[in-house]
Design an enzyme around this catalytic site. Sequence first.
Site, PDB file in Angstrom:
ATOM      1  N   LYS A  13      30.092  46.035  40.118  1.00 49.36           N
ATOM      2  CA  LYS A  13      30.787  46.142  38.816  1.00 49.36           C
ATOM      3  C   LYS A  13      30.197  45.165  37.800  1.00 49.36           C
ATOM      4  CE  LYS A  13      34.799  45.087  40.576  1.00 49.36           C
ATOM      5  NZ  LYS A  13      34.367  44.875  41.972  1.00 49.36           N
ATOM      6  N   ARG A  88      43.795  45.675  38.915  1.00 53.84           N
ATOM      7  CA  ARG A  88      43.519  45.641  40.344  1.00 53.84           C
ATOM      8  C   ARG A  88      44.729  46.052  41.161  1.00 53.84           C
ATOM      9  NH1 ARG A  88      39.242  41.869  40.314  1.00 53.84           N
ATOM     10  NH2 ARG A  88      38.192  41.655  42.302  1.00 53.84           N
ATOM     11  N   ARG A 123      24.221  37.466  47.705  1.00 58.46           N
ATOM     12  CA  ARG A 123      24.500  37.237  46.271  1.00 58.46           C
ATOM     13  C   ARG A 123      24.414  35.752  45.920  1.00 58.46           C
ATOM     14  NH1 ARG A 123      29.729  39.492  43.286  1.00 58.46           N
ATOM     15  NH2 ARG A 123      30.853  38.377  44.923  1.00 58.46           N
ATOM     16  N   ARG A 156      29.043  32.018  46.120  1.00 58.06           N
ATOM     17  CA  ARG A 156      30.472  31.934  45.830  1.00 58.06           C
ATOM     18  C   ARG A 156      31.252  31.637  47.106  1.00 58.06           C
ATOM     19  NH1 ARG A 156      32.203  37.004  42.102  1.00 58.06           N
ATOM     20  NH2 ARG A 156      33.842  37.150  43.652  1.00 58.06           N
ATOM     21  N   ARG A 167      38.878  40.416  51.448  1.00 60.72           N
ATOM     22  CA  ARG A 167      38.823  41.020  50.099  1.00 60.72           C
ATOM     23  C   ARG A 167      38.738  42.538  50.194  1.00 60.72           C
ATOM     24  NH1 ARG A 167      33.804  38.172  47.783  1.00 60.72           N
ATOM     25  NH2 ARG A 167      34.187  39.310  45.864  1.00 60.72           N
TER      26      ARG A 167
HETATM   27  P1  AP5 Z   1      28.110  42.474  41.752  1.00 59.97           P
HETATM   28  O1  AP5 Z   1      27.663  43.195  40.533  1.00 59.97           O
HETATM   29  O2  AP5 Z   1      28.236  40.990  41.681  1.00 59.97           O
HETATM   30  O3  AP5 Z   1      29.461  43.133  42.341  1.00 59.97           O
HETATM   31  P2  AP5 Z   1      30.934  43.128  41.808  1.00 59.97           P
HETATM   32  O4  AP5 Z   1      31.469  44.482  42.084  1.00 59.97           O
HETATM   33  O5  AP5 Z   1      31.015  42.605  40.404  1.00 59.97           O
HETATM   34  O6  AP5 Z   1      31.534  42.102  42.852  1.00 59.97           O
HETATM   35  P3  AP5 Z   1      32.557  40.914  42.719  1.00 59.97           P
HETATM   36  O7  AP5 Z   1      32.527  40.241  44.069  1.00 59.97           O
HETATM   37  O8  AP5 Z   1      32.278  40.039  41.544  1.00 59.97           O
HETATM   38  O9  AP5 Z   1      33.869  41.658  42.508  1.00 59.97           O
HETATM   39  P4  AP5 Z   1      35.232  41.237  42.952  1.00 59.97           P
HETATM   40  O10 AP5 Z   1      35.930  42.411  42.429  1.00 59.97           O
HETATM   41  O11 AP5 Z   1      35.529  40.917  44.351  1.00 59.97           O
HETATM   42  O12 AP5 Z   1      35.381  39.779  42.307  1.00 59.97           O
HETATM   43  P5  AP5 Z   1      35.918  39.256  40.929  1.00 59.97           P
HETATM   44  O13 AP5 Z   1      34.967  38.262  40.434  1.00 59.97           O
HETATM   45  O14 AP5 Z   1      36.345  40.376  40.036  1.00 59.97           O
HETATM   46  O15 AP5 Z   1      27.117  42.891  42.938  1.00 59.97           O
HETATM   47  C1  AP5 Z   1      27.205  42.298  44.230  1.00 59.97           C
HETATM   48  C2  AP5 Z   1      25.815  41.966  44.765  1.00 59.97           C
HETATM   49  O16 AP5 Z   1      25.082  43.167  45.039  1.00 59.97           O
HETATM   50  C3  AP5 Z   1      24.958  41.200  43.765  1.00 59.97           C
HETATM   51  O17 AP5 Z   1      24.229  40.246  44.449  1.00 59.97           O
HETATM   52  C4  AP5 Z   1      24.068  42.266  43.125  1.00 59.97           C
HETATM   53  O18 AP5 Z   1      22.845  41.742  42.665  1.00 59.97           O
HETATM   54  C5  AP5 Z   1      23.888  43.245  44.275  1.00 59.97           C
HETATM   55  N1  AP5 Z   1      23.789  44.621  43.810  1.00 59.97           N
HETATM   56  C6  AP5 Z   1      24.542  45.202  42.839  1.00 59.97           C
HETATM   57  N2  AP5 Z   1      24.205  46.501  42.674  1.00 59.97           N
HETATM   58  C7  AP5 Z   1      23.231  46.734  43.610  1.00 59.97           C
HETATM   59  C8  AP5 Z   1      22.489  47.913  43.962  1.00 59.97           C
HETATM   60  N3  AP5 Z   1      22.657  49.086  43.367  1.00 59.97           N
HETATM   61  N4  AP5 Z   1      21.600  47.806  44.964  1.00 59.97           N
HETATM   62  C9  AP5 Z   1      21.422  46.628  45.596  1.00 59.97           C
HETATM   63  N5  AP5 Z   1      22.074  45.493  45.301  1.00 59.97           N
HETATM   64  C10 AP5 Z   1      22.977  45.548  44.318  1.00 59.97           C
HETATM   65  O19 AP5 Z   1      37.275  38.542  41.422  1.00 59.97           O
HETATM   66  C11 AP5 Z   1      37.260  37.388  42.248  1.00 59.97           C
HETATM   67  C12 AP5 Z   1      38.679  37.030  42.655  1.00 59.97           C
HETATM   68  O20 AP5 Z   1      39.463  36.757  41.471  1.00 59.97           O
HETATM   69  C13 AP5 Z   1      39.454  38.143  43.363  1.00 59.97           C
HETATM   70  O21 AP5 Z   1      39.196  38.184  44.739  1.00 59.97           O
HETATM   71  C14 AP5 Z   1      40.903  37.739  43.032  1.00 59.97           C
HETATM   72  O22 AP5 Z   1      41.339  36.678  43.845  1.00 59.97           O
HETATM   73  C15 AP5 Z   1      40.794  37.231  41.609  1.00 59.97           C
HETATM   74  N6  AP5 Z   1      41.033  38.292  40.607  1.00 59.97           N
HETATM   75  C16 AP5 Z   1      40.131  38.779  39.695  1.00 59.97           C
HETATM   76  N7  AP5 Z   1      40.682  39.732  38.946  1.00 59.97           N
HETATM   77  C17 AP5 Z   1      41.959  39.885  39.393  1.00 59.97           C
HETATM   78  C18 AP5 Z   1      43.032  40.745  39.036  1.00 59.97           C
HETATM   79  N8  AP5 Z   1      42.900  41.652  38.062  1.00 59.97           N
HETATM   80  N9  AP5 Z   1      44.209  40.617  39.717  1.00 59.97           N
HETATM   81  C19 AP5 Z   1      44.358  39.703  40.686  1.00 59.97           C
HETATM   82  N10 AP5 Z   1      43.379  38.868  41.081  1.00 59.97           N
HETATM   83  C20 AP5 Z   1      42.185  38.951  40.442  1.00 59.97           C
END
Ligand code: AP5
Length: 210
Positions: A13, A88, A123, A156, A167
Amino acid sequence: MNLILLGAPGAGKGTQAEVICNELKIPTISTGNMLRAAVKAGTEYGLKAKAAMDAGDLVSDDIVIGILKDRIKEPDAQNGFILDGFPRTVPQAEALDAMGVQIDKVVEIFVPDETIKQRLSGRRVCLDCGATYHVDFKPSKVEGVCDACGHELVIRKDDQPETVLSRLKTYHEQTAPLKDYYEAQGKLVTVEGQENVEDTSRLTLAAVKG
Ligand code: AP5
């Protein structure tokens, strides 16, 4: 255009949000990045959020909805935005509807759990500007250094293997029901995440513009 990016942790994402942001010139609003910044700054929100984030659980709806509500009032969000990681839970989606926010499209990036586990182990992130890299699939030009701002890249805390499992469980239980929620509104488009970033980006942009 107001967009939501939906998908499991590590589905890509954040990576795709960057691509759409460059193409459409609308800001990305990542609740994960905002929460990590709050943790780093030691704010009241950050202190409350830290334990849940480190354990791979969701932060409470009231905190996240409050943060989001303030953020979308900012001037740069008035001509559209990309929501990355929000909503979420169904109550968060209902809160967004109750705020009167018109969502044009919800793009789900679908990636199987096994692929996600591999991706998150490689990552690296910049805690300063939020840019993400992967040691194999999207390496930085200089190892361990952010291309965008020159700060150090780190693993991270919640990318540890046991936290990733938690997760994923949270995603399937609490976030995946949003697919039905937005399908019922006729807004859901699913993109199959590909093996490399460019192929996924092509499909994502086609879904956004289509
Ligand atoms: P990346 O683009 O970083 O993936 P992502 O989907 O953004 O993953 P996140 O881990 O950031 O999402 P998340 O939803 O768990 O965490 P968030 O920060 O929102 O890609 C991942 C890896 O793969 C990278 O290394 C990339 O280079 C590689 N890659 C990407 N595309 C690729 C491809 N096509 N081919 C190969 N490699 C590829 O949230 C963190 C925490 O915050 C949550 O766990 C929760 O505790 C809290 N939180 C955040 N928002 C909320 C909410 N709305 N409600 C409650 N808690 C929340």
